[in-house]
Design an enzyme around this catalytic site. Structure first.
Site, PDB file in Angstrom:
ATOM      1  N   ASN A  67      -1.661  -5.912  -7.490  1.00  0.00           N
ATOM      2  CA  ASN A  67      -1.739  -7.215  -6.825  1.00  0.00           C
ATOM      3  C   ASN A  67      -3.079  -7.264  -6.095  1.00  0.00           C
ATOM      4  O   ASN A  67      -3.226  -6.669  -5.028  1.00  0.00           O
ATOM      5  CB  ASN A  67      -0.579  -7.369  -5.833  1.00  0.00           C
ATOM      6  CG  ASN A  67      -0.683  -8.657  -5.041  1.00  0.00           C
ATOM      7  OD1 ASN A  67      -1.479  -9.546  -5.381  1.00  0.00           O
ATOM      8  ND2 ASN A  67       0.104  -8.772  -3.985  1.00  0.00           N
TER       9      ASN A  67
ATOM     10  N   LYS B 100      -4.361  -9.678  -4.648  1.00  0.00           N
ATOM     11  CA  LYS B 100      -4.352 -10.646  -3.529  1.00  0.00           C
ATOM     12  C   LYS B 100      -5.600 -11.537  -3.617  1.00  0.00           C
ATOM     13  O   LYS B 100      -6.021 -11.884  -4.713  1.00  0.00           O
ATOM     14  CB  LYS B 100      -4.246  -9.920  -2.192  1.00  0.00           C
ATOM     15  CG  LYS B 100      -3.110  -8.895  -2.171  1.00  0.00           C
ATOM     16  CD  LYS B 100      -2.784  -8.406  -0.806  1.00  0.00           C
ATOM     17  CE  LYS B 100      -1.736  -7.318  -0.886  1.00  0.00           C
ATOM     18  NZ  LYS B 100      -1.138  -6.999   0.383  1.00  0.00           N
TER      19      LYS B 100
ATOM     20  N   HIS C 222       6.283 -13.030  -2.820  1.00  0.00           N
ATOM     21  CA  HIS C 222       5.616 -11.964  -2.059  1.00  0.00           C
ATOM     22  C   HIS C 222       5.768 -12.268  -0.568  1.00  0.00           C
ATOM     23  O   HIS C 222       5.724 -13.433  -0.154  1.00  0.00           O
ATOM     24  CB  HIS C 222       4.136 -11.886  -2.457  1.00  0.00           C
ATOM     25  CG  HIS C 222       3.474 -10.654  -1.914  1.00  0.00           C
ATOM     26  ND1 HIS C 222       3.056 -10.555  -0.609  1.00  0.00           N
ATOM     27  CD2 HIS C 222       3.184  -9.462  -2.497  1.00  0.00           C
ATOM     28  CE1 HIS C 222       2.528  -9.352  -0.413  1.00  0.00           C
ATOM     29  NE2 HIS C 222       2.601  -8.667  -1.542  1.00  0.00           N
TER      30      HIS C 222
ATOM     31  N   GLY D 175       0.236  -2.829   3.271  1.00  0.00           N
ATOM     32  CA  GLY D 175      -1.121  -2.834   3.816  1.00  0.00           C
ATOM     33  C   GLY D 175      -1.264  -2.097   5.140  1.00  0.00           C
ATOM     34  O   GLY D 175      -2.286  -2.214   5.806  1.00  0.00           O
TER      35      GLY D 175
ATOM     36  N   GLY E 176      -3.766  -2.601  -1.956  1.00  0.00           N
ATOM     37  CA  GLY E 176      -5.077  -2.023  -1.637  1.00  0.00           C
ATOM     38  C   GLY E 176      -5.582  -1.006  -2.652  1.00  0.00           C
ATOM     39  O   GLY E 176      -6.758  -1.038  -3.035  1.00  0.00           O
TER      40      GLY E 176
HETATM   41  C1  PEP Z   1       1.350  -5.621  -1.965  1.00  0.00           C
HETATM   42  O1  PEP Z   1       0.404  -6.377  -1.816  1.00  0.00           O
HETATM   43  O2  PEP Z   1       2.332  -6.010  -2.550  1.00  0.00           O
HETATM   44  C2  PEP Z   1       1.247  -4.259  -1.408  1.00  0.00           C
HETATM   45  C3  PEP Z   1       2.249  -3.459  -1.566  1.00  0.00           C
HETATM   46  O3  PEP Z   1       0.071  -3.932  -0.777  1.00  0.00           O
HETATM   47  P1  PEP Z   1      -0.373  -2.438  -0.318  1.00  0.00           P
HETATM   48  O4  PEP Z   1      -0.216  -1.555  -1.523  1.00  0.00           O
HETATM   49  O5  PEP Z   1      -1.800  -2.593   0.101  1.00  0.00           O
HETATM   50  O6  PEP Z   1       0.535  -2.032   0.792  1.00  0.00           O
END
Ligand code: PEP
Length: 237
Positions: A8, A10, A92, A164, A218
């Site tokens: 993802n 984002k 999400h 995150g 990330g």
């Molecule tokens: C996400 O965006 O769904 C997510 C799990 O982000 P991260 O891996 O950065 O925690």
């Protein structure tokens, strides 16, 4: 069935990021896992072009519950599918935080299925809910209200406090939640875990019973770390 390792991105990415599809394909991890990249909507077409002839799937991060028409700023699931994408993330927590309800998420998932996409329905509890000991009941209730009535779909369990933040749920808690979700939905959907998945913790997470893959934020922006996570995928019955 292969585990699904989903990126993802984002709101990250520029046109040159389409090259990352080739980098991932060359990392040669598609025997171990099904690979998916969900870029920002304006990059879906370019990534689908770059993914042609590779085993990397492309998806969207959201779609409209509506058919094409007067919905400024929305993205039609039919367009996403026509570009060559196969998946769409719905619900999400970063979108739920903006007021998206379970009913809207369910409608998005059903519209996605009607257009030939496979939705990944996201659920997860806040830290308050976890600390109150209500996590499983709250997440199962959220899922039952937001999952589609029929059709093929996957689920992502993402504790909000782990997204995150660098905090990861305990393996025992992941196992307990995934078992509760499986009991509620029955066989079929893969249940991905998401929340600060990194190369260093992916092995333990992906080896947990009923974990059908990972949704990665990330650590999915660099293909080296994303491929390292995918290398820990395990085949599931
Ligand atoms: C996400 O965006 O769904 C997510 C799990 O982000 P991260 O891996 O950065 O925690």
């Amino acid at each position: 069935m292969k585990q699904l390792i989903a990126a993802n991105w984002k709101m990250n990415g520029m046109p040159g990021w389409a090259d990352k599809v080739g980098q991932l394909a060359r990392a040669d991890v598609s025997d171990a896992a099904e690979l998916l990249i969900c870029p920002p909507a304006p990059l879906i077409g370019a990534l689908c072009e770059a993914a042609k002839g590779t085993s990397v799937a492309i998806g969207a991060q959201d779609c409209s519950p509506d058919e094409a028409g007067a919905h400024t700023g929305e993205t039609d699931a039919e367009l996403i599918a026509a570009l060559g994408a196969r998946y769409v993330i719905v619900g999400h927590s970063e979108r739920r935080a903006g007021g998206e309800t379970d009913a809207v998420i369910k409608a998005k998932a059903e519209r996605a299925i009607a257009c030939g996409l496979r939705p990944i329905v996201c659920v997860g509890e806040s830290l308050d809910v976890r600390e109150a000991g209500d996590a499983s009941a709250v997440v199962v209730k959220q899922l039952c209200a937001s999952m589609p009535e029929g059709g093929d779909y996957d689920i992502a369990y993402e504790p909000i406090w782990a997204i995150g933040t660098g905090r990861v749920a305990e393996i025992a808690d992941i196992a307990e939640m995934h078992a509760a979700i499986r009991k509620a939905v029955g066989p079929g959907p893969r249940i991905l875990y998401g929340g600060s998945v990194k190369p260093g913790n992916a092995q333990d997470i992906l080896a947990t019973p009923e974990v059908g893959g990972a949704l990665v934020g990330g650590a999915s922006l660099e293909m080296d770390s994303f491929a390292s996570i995918a290398r820990h995928a395990v085949e599931q019955s």
